[in-house]
Design a protein around this motif. Structure first.
Motif, mmCIF file in Angstrom:
data_model
loop_
_atom_site.group_PDB
_atom_site.id
_atom_site.type_symbol
_atom_site.label_atom_id
_atom_site.label_comp_id
_atom_site.label_asym_id
_atom_site.label_seq_id
_atom_site.Cartn_x
_atom_site.Cartn_y
_atom_site.Cartn_z
ATOM 1 N N ILE A 146 0.877 -1.163 0.000
ATOM 2 C CA ILE A 146 0.000 0.000 0.000
ATOM 3 C C ILE A 146 0.918 1.218 0.000
ATOM 4 O O ILE A 146 1.820 1.321 0.830
ATOM 5 C CB ILE A 146 -0.908 0.008 1.246
ATOM 6 N N CYS A 147 0.718 2.119 -0.953
ATOM 7 C CA CYS A 147 1.595 3.292 -1.006
ATOM 8 C C CYS A 147 1.024 4.423 -0.158
ATOM 9 O O CYS A 147 -0.188 4.579 -0.040
ATOM 10 C CB CYS A 147 1.857 3.734 -2.442
ATOM 11 N N LEU A 148 1.924 5.169 0.429
ATOM 12 C CA LEU A 148 1.569 6.228 1.366
ATOM 13 C C LEU A 148 2.569 7.364 1.217
ATOM 14 O O LEU A 148 3.746 7.133 0.989
ATOM 15 C CB LEU A 148 1.640 5.664 2.798
ATOM 16 N N GLY A 149 2.070 8.573 1.334
ATOM 17 C CA GLY A 149 2.968 9.713 1.422
ATOM 18 C C GLY A 149 2.976 10.623 0.213
ATOM 19 O O GLY A 149 3.388 10.223 -0.866
ATOM 20 N N GLY A 150 2.490 11.837 0.407
ATOM 21 C CA GLY A 150 2.558 12.863 -0.628
ATOM 22 C C GLY A 150 1.606 12.667 -1.796
ATOM 23 O O GLY A 150 1.736 13.338 -2.818
ATOM 24 N N ILE A 151 0.639 11.775 -1.657
ATOM 25 C CA ILE A 151 -0.294 11.516 -2.761
ATOM 26 C C ILE A 151 -1.295 12.666 -2.832
ATOM 27 O O ILE A 151 -1.895 13.057 -1.836
ATOM 28 C CB ILE A 151 -1.015 10.168 -2.561
ATOM 29 N N ASN A 152 -1.446 13.194 -4.045
ATOM 30 C CA ASN A 152 -2.410 14.277 -4.256
ATOM 31 C C ASN A 152 -3.044 14.130 -5.641
ATOM 32 O O ASN A 152 -2.694 13.219 -6.394
ATOM 33 C CB ASN A 152 -1.735 15.648 -4.084
ATOM 34 N N LYS A 153 -3.959 15.028 -5.964
ATOM 35 C CA LYS A 153 -4.685 14.917 -7.246
ATOM 36 C C LYS A 153 -3.766 15.077 -8.454
ATOM 37 O O LYS A 153 -4.069 14.590 -9.531
ATOM 38 C CB LYS A 153 -5.841 15.909 -7.293
ATOM 39 N N ASP A 154 -2.614 15.724 -8.262
ATOM 40 C CA ASP A 154 -1.686 15.928 -9.373
ATOM 41 C C ASP A 154 -0.834 14.693 -9.677
ATOM 42 O O ASP A 154 -0.443 14.480 -10.815
ATOM 43 C CB ASP A 154 -0.762 17.123 -9.090
ATOM 44 N N ASN A 155 -0.514 13.896 -8.652
ATOM 45 C CA ASN A 155 0.369 12.746 -8.898
ATOM 46 C C ASN A 155 -0.321 11.388 -8.784
ATOM 47 O O ASN A 155 0.323 10.366 -8.965
ATOM 48 C CB ASN A 155 1.592 12.810 -7.976
ATOM 49 N N ILE A 156 -1.614 11.384 -8.520
ATOM 50 C CA ILE A 156 -2.312 10.106 -8.317
ATOM 51 C C ILE A 156 -2.265 9.223 -9.566
ATOM 52 O O ILE A 156 -2.228 8.001 -9.462
ATOM 53 C CB ILE A 156 -3.768 10.316 -7.831
ATOM 54 N N LYS A 157 -2.205 9.821 -10.744
ATOM 55 C CA LYS A 157 -2.156 9.019 -11.972
ATOM 56 C C LYS A 157 -0.857 8.222 -12.077
ATOM 57 O O LYS A 157 -0.819 7.166 -12.699
ATOM 58 C CB LYS A 157 -2.347 9.915 -13.194
ATOM 59 N N LYS A 158 0.210 8.707 -11.464
ATOM 60 C CA LYS A 158 1.490 7.996 -11.482
ATOM 61 C C LYS A 158 1.410 6.674 -10.721
ATOM 62 O O LYS A 158 2.225 5.779 -10.941
ATOM 63 C CB LYS A 158 2.594 8.861 -10.876
ATOM 64 N N ILE A 159 0.450 6.570 -9.840
ATOM 65 C CA ILE A 159 0.316 5.359 -9.018
ATOM 66 C C ILE A 159 -0.019 4.146 -9.886
ATOM 67 O O ILE A 159 0.329 3.022 -9.546
ATOM 68 C CB ILE A 159 -0.687 5.594 -7.870
ATOM 69 N N ASN A 160 -0.655 4.362 -11.011
ATOM 70 C CA ASN A 160 -0.925 3.243 -11.928
ATOM 71 C C ASN A 160 0.359 2.551 -12.374
ATOM 72 O O ASN A 160 0.354 1.369 -12.695
ATOM 73 C CB ASN A 160 -1.693 3.729 -13.156
ATOM 74 N N LEU A 161 1.467 3.282 -12.392
ATOM 75 C CA LEU A 161 2.748 2.705 -12.806
ATOM 76 C C LEU A 161 3.265 1.664 -11.818
ATOM 77 O O LEU A 161 3.994 0.759 -12.201
ATOM 78 C CB LEU A 161 3.805 3.808 -12.959
ATOM 79 N N ILE A 162 2.918 1.818 -10.550
ATOM 80 C CA ILE A 162 3.460 0.914 -9.533
ATOM 81 C C ILE A 162 2.490 -0.198 -9.141
ATOM 82 O O ILE A 162 2.883 -1.126 -8.460
ATOM 83 C CB ILE A 162 3.945 1.685 -8.284
ATOM 84 N N LYS A 163 1.244 -0.082 -9.548
ATOM 85 C CA LYS A 163 0.224 -1.109 -9.327
ATOM 86 C C LYS A 163 0.175 -1.623 -7.881
ATOM 87 O O LYS A 163 0.332 -2.813 -7.631
ATOM 88 C CB LYS A 163 0.416 -2.272 -10.296
ATOM 89 N N PRO A 164 -0.044 -0.730 -6.920
ATOM 90 C CA PRO A 164 -0.094 -1.173 -5.523
ATOM 91 C C PRO A 164 -1.420 -1.856 -5.205
ATOM 92 O O PRO A 164 -2.399 -1.731 -5.952
ATOM 93 C CB PRO A 164 0.023 0.139 -4.748
ATOM 94 N N TYR A 165 -1.446 -2.537 -4.091
ATOM 95 C CA TYR A 165 -2.680 -3.125 -3.585
ATOM 96 C C TYR A 165 -3.635 -2.013 -3.141
ATOM 97 O O TYR A 165 -4.838 -2.119 -3.281
ATOM 98 C CB TYR A 165 -2.352 -4.056 -2.414
#
Length: 175
Positions: A146-165
């Motif tokens: 599970i990713c945590l830290g500094g997530i906001n509306k501007d960088n949330i799309k980058k999370i698709n790259l890491i495919k977290p649970y």
């Protein structure tokens, strides 16, 4: 983009909890003030009504006593005494880590899921892991991440790259 969501709160907050997405779990984490049992119980009742899971930070014994869904073990807690608790069948342990040593500690503590943080730079953390270091660390464990830290509306799309649970946050859910 579907993730399991985890929202950290430090006190009962009806408006925040009531307006969270329906796939959210709550982590009651309060290290600054004496633990308010009444606040935890009110939060538990609201979570039950809304069908959210509720985890208590750094207090497995109380989480078990209050019949919560689980406990969150922060990175600074490296105590293996937690392995001596007799956990009920559907009790989940979540741990957090910032580096490989802490990942190994959480594995030895038998956590079910692992928060890896901080992913991005934030007001609190001036140094985030970044996508590549995050991916590298997450490949070094079999735990669901599970990713945590500094997530906001501007960088949330980058999370698709890491495919977290899942994703977790504090300010992300308050904005």
């Amino acid at each position: 983009m579907h993730f399991n969501l985890y929202c950290f709160i430090n006190n009962y907050n009806f408006n925040l909890i009531n307006n969270l997405p329906k796939t959210t779990s709550i982590i009651f984490r309060n290290y600054k003030y004496p633990l308010g049992i009444d606040s935890i119980i009110k939060t538990k009742k609201l979570c039950k009504k809304l069908n959210y899971k509720l985890y208590l930070a750094n207090n497995i014994k109380l989480a078990l006593k209050l019949n919560l869904d689980g406990a969150y073990i922060p990175a600074f807690n490296s105590d293996f005494k937690i392995n001596s608790y007799h956990l009920k069948k559907k009790f989940t342990l979540i741990g957090s880590a910032h580096n490989l040593k802490e990942i190994r500690t959480k594995e030895l503590q038998n956590v079910d899921y692992l928060f890896l943080s901080p992913l991005f730079v934030s007001k609190k953390n001036k140094k985030g892991l970044g996508i590549y270091k995050f991916i590298n660390l997450s490949k070094r464990t079999k735990k669901k991440i599970i990713c945590l830290g500094g997530i906001n509306k501007d960088n949330i799309k980058k999370i698709n790259l890491i495919k977290p649970y899942g994703i977790a946050g504090i300010s992300y859910f308050q904005n």
